[in-house]
Design a protein around this motif. Sequence first.
Motif, mmCIF file in Angstrom:
data_model
loop_
_atom_site.group_PDB
_atom_site.id
_atom_site.type_symbol
_atom_site.label_atom_id
_atom_site.label_comp_id
_atom_site.label_asym_id
_atom_site.label_seq_id
_atom_site.Cartn_x
_atom_site.Cartn_y
_atom_site.Cartn_z
ATOM 1 N N LEU A 1 0.805 -1.218 0.000
ATOM 2 C CA LEU A 1 0.000 0.000 0.000
ATOM 3 C C LEU A 1 0.840 1.272 0.000
ATOM 4 O O LEU A 1 0.429 2.285 -0.539
ATOM 5 N N HIS A 2 2.001 1.214 0.644
ATOM 6 C CA HIS A 2 2.823 2.407 0.784
ATOM 7 C C HIS A 2 4.285 1.980 0.923
ATOM 8 O O HIS A 2 4.576 0.970 1.564
ATOM 9 N N PRO A 3 5.211 2.736 0.361
ATOM 10 C CA PRO A 3 6.625 2.342 0.446
ATOM 11 C C PRO A 3 7.176 2.290 1.871
ATOM 12 O O PRO A 3 8.121 1.570 2.149
ATOM 13 N N MET A 4 6.555 3.020 2.788
ATOM 14 C CA MET A 4 7.058 3.067 4.160
ATOM 15 C C MET A 4 6.362 2.079 5.091
ATOM 16 O O MET A 4 6.629 2.065 6.286
ATOM 17 N N GLN A 5 5.477 1.233 4.569
ATOM 18 C CA GLN A 5 4.742 0.330 5.452
ATOM 19 C C GLN A 5 5.654 -0.706 6.099
ATOM 20 O O GLN A 5 5.309 -1.269 7.134
ATOM 21 N N HIS B 1 0.649 -2.470 12.108
ATOM 22 C CA HIS B 1 0.037 -2.670 10.793
ATOM 23 C C HIS B 1 -1.377 -3.251 10.951
ATOM 24 O O HIS B 1 -2.330 -2.764 10.320
ATOM 25 N N THR C 1 -9.081 0.971 9.748
ATOM 26 C CA THR C 1 -9.521 1.347 8.408
ATOM 27 C C THR C 1 -10.739 0.552 7.976
ATOM 28 O O THR C 1 -11.668 1.089 7.390
#
Length: 173
Positions: free
Chosen positions: A153-157, A165, A172
Amino acid sequence: VTLTIVNPAGDMVDILTLSNLQQRGKSYTIEARKEQDQEKLKQFLINHAPHCVVLAATNMECETLLKKRIHECIFMVGEDHQQSVPEGMDQSALVYGDPTVPSLWESTDQAATEFKGQPSLVRKATALCRYIQDPLTMIATLFESNALLSLPLHPMQGTLTQEEHVGLMERTL
């Protein structure tokens, strides 16, 4: 190429496997096999009259060729069998679908149980149909098996712990 038809509830109704539709080459034998597959596809479209045809967008070079062939079949069905085609099934009925979530789902225990004995392409094709119909439900089924945590979902996950997480995903959903 594997095609599945699902009903509005997401249950698989029918399967069609076309092993020659994507073959490259110009020999008489290859062209004859492609024609046979296109005829099977046209009959499949006539029998089921889908409102939408979804193509997994995995390899765009191959998918462009496949899209052209499927478009031809949809157009021919629309021209030759206007009475059997639902209103709205025209050139815009072919869309690309993101195969990321369906690929994750097809490897879950739920998919293996539901489609016992079916190849992974059938599970993935059915999951893609379901994902187009109701994306939130497909994502929620991934949450139950923790497969959702591997969804990019995101490069920093990757900086989050698994507990963080999971907590963010719970909030969400």
